[in-house]
Write a protein that holds these residues in place. Structure first.
Motif, short mmCIF file in Angstrom:
data_model
loop_
_atom_site.label_atom_id
_atom_site.label_comp_id
_atom_site.label_asym_id
_atom_site.label_seq_id
_atom_site.Cartn_x
_atom_site.Cartn_y
_atom_site.Cartn_z
N VAL A 58 0.92 -1.73 0.18
CA VAL A 58 0.01 0.47 0.11
C VAL A 58 0.61 1.26 0.21
O VAL A 58 0.38 2.13 -0.74
N THR A 59 1.92 1.45 0.68
CA THR A 59 2.65 2.41 0.92
C THR A 59 4.02 2.29 -0.07
O THR A 59 4.68 3.87 -0.12
N ARG A 60 4.44 1.28 -1.27
CA ARG A 60 5.39 1.10 -1.96
C ARG A 60 5.20 1.52 -3.04
O ARG A 60 4.07 1.73 -3.73
N GLN A 61 5.86 3.13 -3.12
CA GLN A 61 6.27 3.56 -4.39
C GLN A 61 7.45 3.84 -5.80
O GLN A 61 7.95 4.20 -5.07
N ASP A 159 -6.61 6.76 0.70
CA ASP A 159 -7.71 6.94 0.79
C ASP A 159 -7.97 5.35 1.41
O ASP A 159 -7.65 4.30 2.50
N PRO A 160 -9.99 5.43 1.59
CA PRO A 160 -9.70 4.61 2.85
C PRO A 160 -10.31 2.77 2.72
O PRO A 160 -10.82 1.74 3.64
N VAL A 161 -10.05 2.66 0.97
CA VAL A 161 -10.25 1.77 0.24
C VAL A 161 -9.36 1.10 0.61
O VAL A 161 -9.08 -0.20 -0.25
N SER A 162 -7.66 1.62 0.22
CA SER A 162 -6.73 1.10 0.49
C SER A 162 -6.07 -0.12 1.07
O SER A 162 -6.20 -1.12 0.21
N VAL A 163 -6.40 0.38 1.74
CA VAL A 163 -6.00 -1.22 3.08
C VAL A 163 -7.12 -2.46 2.92
O VAL A 163 -6.41 -3.72 2.97
#
Length: 239
Positions: A58-61, A159-163
């Motif tokens: 989720v946090t990797r870019q 974003d609330p749907v990310s996790v």
């Protein structure tokens, strides 16, 4: 050939060895997926890391690493599915030419059983190979579903749907890995079942060895010790 005639071709030791083969196959699968809480299997431990993988994704870019890792998993399932398909073809060919097996067995003084007995034994091998192929194909498809879910995870960490979507991807990934492992176990037992060609004693020994190898790799291997080491904060405690 009637059922009574078929029954006379196999003695009680053959039936006992065959029963042990299928019992061991089902038991080791159940043990790996439902281990004691104080002694988790490698498969259960890896499931935790798959969930952690999706959390980190989720946090990797950018997420190129994640895509490449999943692509590697899909390549593995493709390879084994192809290999299982080739093995199925070979087993079918052997069934169609069982006379040659009978001749080889007689020359080596291994067995004097009729052709039907060898065909029946090859059908057991074919069963495990077919199950392995179906598991690998389904695993490949599940990893494809996982790729789609990973692509649906928004780039915005807040974003609330990310996790939630990442966790869905993790569960699909875990299910795909479970099918992959089930396919591998079927390959192991397909190899063990080929030993039935030399007799039921050989099958009994091969089944016990196969069960022991699979148990050790999930419950007493060095890889499990590495996963259980308290170095990563996932909360694993050595058993």
């Amino acid at each position: 050939m009637t059922l009574s005639q078929i029954a006379h071709l196999f003695d009680w030791l053959d039936l006992a060895a065959l029963g042990l083969l299928f019992a061991a196959w089902m038991l080791i699968g159940w043990m790996i997926q439902h281990p004691p809480k104080n002694r988790p299997s490698v498969s259960v431990l890896m499931a935790d890391y798959r969930r952690e993988w999706m959390r980190q994704m989720v946090t990797r870019q950018p997420r190129i690493f994640d895509a490449q890792t999943l692509s590697t998993l899909r390549q593995g399932t493709s390879f084994f599915a192809s290999a299982a398909m080739l093995a199925i073809g070979a087993a079918l060919a052997a069934i169609g030419n069982a006379e040659q097996l009978v001749g080889v067995a007689k020359d080596l003084s291994i067995s004097t059983d009729p052709k039907f007995v060898f065909e029946a034994k090859l059908l057991v091998v074919l069963f495990f190979l077919t199950n392995a192929f179906l598991k690998f194909v389904w695993s490949h498809r599940l990893f494809g579903y996982c790729a789609v879910l990973m692509g649906a995870v928004p780039n915005e960490v807040d974003d609330p749907v990310s996790v939630p979507r990442a966790m869905k991807a993790a569960e699909i990934n875990i299910t795909g890995a479970r099918s992959y492992n089930q396919g591998l176990r079927s390959i192991y037992f397909a190899l063990a079942s080929t030993v039935w060609m030399i007799g039921p004693i050989g099958l009994l020994i091969a089944t016990c060895i196969t069960f022991g190898v699979l148990w050790r790799r999930d419950f007493a291997s060095r890889s499990r010790e590495a996963l259980m080491a308290m170095t990563d904060g996932l909360g694993h405690t050595p058993s």
